[in-house]
Design a protein around this motif. Structure first.
Motif, PDB file in Angstrom:
ATOM      1  N   ILE A 125      15.999 -24.450 -30.493  1.00  0.00           N
ATOM      2  CA  ILE A 125      15.354 -25.765 -30.581  1.00  0.00           C
ATOM      3  C   ILE A 125      15.527 -26.356 -31.968  1.00  0.00           C
ATOM      4  N   ARG A 126      15.299 -25.568 -33.008  1.00  0.00           N
ATOM      5  CA  ARG A 126      15.460 -26.084 -34.370  1.00  0.00           C
ATOM      6  C   ARG A 126      16.925 -26.398 -34.664  1.00  0.00           C
ATOM      7  N   HIS A 129      17.710 -29.720 -33.003  1.00  0.00           N
ATOM      8  CA  HIS A 129      17.156 -30.845 -33.770  1.00  0.00           C
ATOM      9  C   HIS A 129      18.003 -31.122 -35.014  1.00  0.00           C
ATOM     10  N   GLU A 211      11.959 -28.298 -24.958  1.00  0.00           N
ATOM     11  CA  GLU A 211      10.724 -28.141 -25.734  1.00  0.00           C
ATOM     12  C   GLU A 211       9.503 -28.072 -24.824  1.00  0.00           C
ATOM     13  N   ARG A 212       9.482 -28.883 -23.768  1.00  0.00           N
ATOM     14  CA  ARG A 212       8.343 -28.862 -22.845  1.00  0.00           C
ATOM     15  C   ARG A 212       8.291 -27.538 -22.087  1.00  0.00           C
ATOM     16  N   GLU A 214       9.545 -24.646 -23.078  1.00  0.00           N
ATOM     17  CA  GLU A 214       9.205 -23.575 -24.019  1.00  0.00           C
ATOM     18  C   GLU A 214       7.715 -23.592 -24.343  1.00  0.00           C
ATOM     19  N   ALA A 215       7.124 -24.776 -24.443  1.00  0.00           N
ATOM     20  CA  ALA A 215       5.689 -24.869 -24.705  1.00  0.00           C
ATOM     21  C   ALA A 215       4.898 -24.269 -23.539  1.00  0.00           C
TER      22      ALA A 215
END
Length: 230
Positions: A125-126, A129, A211-212, A214-215
């Motif tokens: 994810i990082r 980004h 991201e959703r 993974e959250a």
């Protein structure tokens, strides 16, 4: 004399012995800076001056450049680990003890910058980004997604360990699928896109979905941990 392909910045004009305003053939004007110890030119990624061996302070660099990795999403994790390990060994502050506190501080700052770049690139994810920003793209908003909404509702209803395990497995598979799809999406953005982020929308949407997911996966793990042992 061999010159580094990388290095850090110093404010003010170059010292005597430097190349002045980009005086080395084939370099970008302003790219090289004078070494704070000997004044010889060093390049943005340089960890130390190849003329005198002085540790250089880190310059602002993107994580791919700092670790000498190609700007792409599907980087080789083993190569990334090797690059990081080699650079951090070279910048162990103990190696600069005899050179005084200033160079030890520079070496420590370089090691910290290398560690931060590594943490960014090793996390999908990082890393996504960072690459999206370099391509001029912007993160996508949370669009309505019936599948995501159903998964969220299923997670909220889950009460027992078995159901949380099943949801966690489902989410994990979807996370892996998003990571898999990000690689071609970024390749397409880099081959078809323009300088202002054009062509990055597909990658940005997949990243937002990742991201959703993974959250939710993190929430499922947290709730599962509070229940009976597996």
């Amino acid at each position: 004399m061999t010159r580094s392909k990388s290095g850090p910045p110093k404010s003010g004009p170059p010292k005597a012995g430097s190349s002045g305003s980009g005086g080395i053939s084939g370099t970008i004007p302003g790219d090289l800076e004078g070494c704070g110890t000997c004044g010889r030119p060093v390049a943005p990624r340089a960890l130390f001056c190849h003329a005198c061996g002085a540790a250089q302070p880190p310059r602002p660099l993107d994580p791919f450049t700092r670790l000498g990795m190609e700007r792409r999403f599907d980087i080789d994790p083993e190569q990334l680990a090797r690059q990081h390990a080699g650079f951090t060994r070279a910048m162990d502050p103990q190696r600069f003890t005899a050179r005084g506190p200033r160079q030890q501080a520079n070496a420590k700052a370089q090691a910290e910058a290398l560690n931060e770049a590594y943490e960014v690139l090793r996390d999908p994810i990082r890393r996504a980004h960072a690459l999206l920003s370099l391509l001029g793209g912007v993160p996508a908003g949370n669009e309505e997604d019936e599948e995501i909404a159903d998964l969220q509702a299923r997670l909220e209803r889950a009460q027992d360990a078995g159901e949380l395990d099943r949801i966690g497995l489902d989410l994990g598979q979807r996370v892996e699928a998003c990571i898999k799809y990000l690689a071609p999406a970024f390749r397409k953005a880099q081959s078809d896109g323009g300088p202002d982020g054009h062509g990055t929308d597909g990658a940005a949407r997949i990243l937002a979905r990742l991201e959703r997911l993974e959250a939710m996966a993190a929430e499922a793990r947290t709730r599962r941990t509070g229940l009976a042992p597996r």
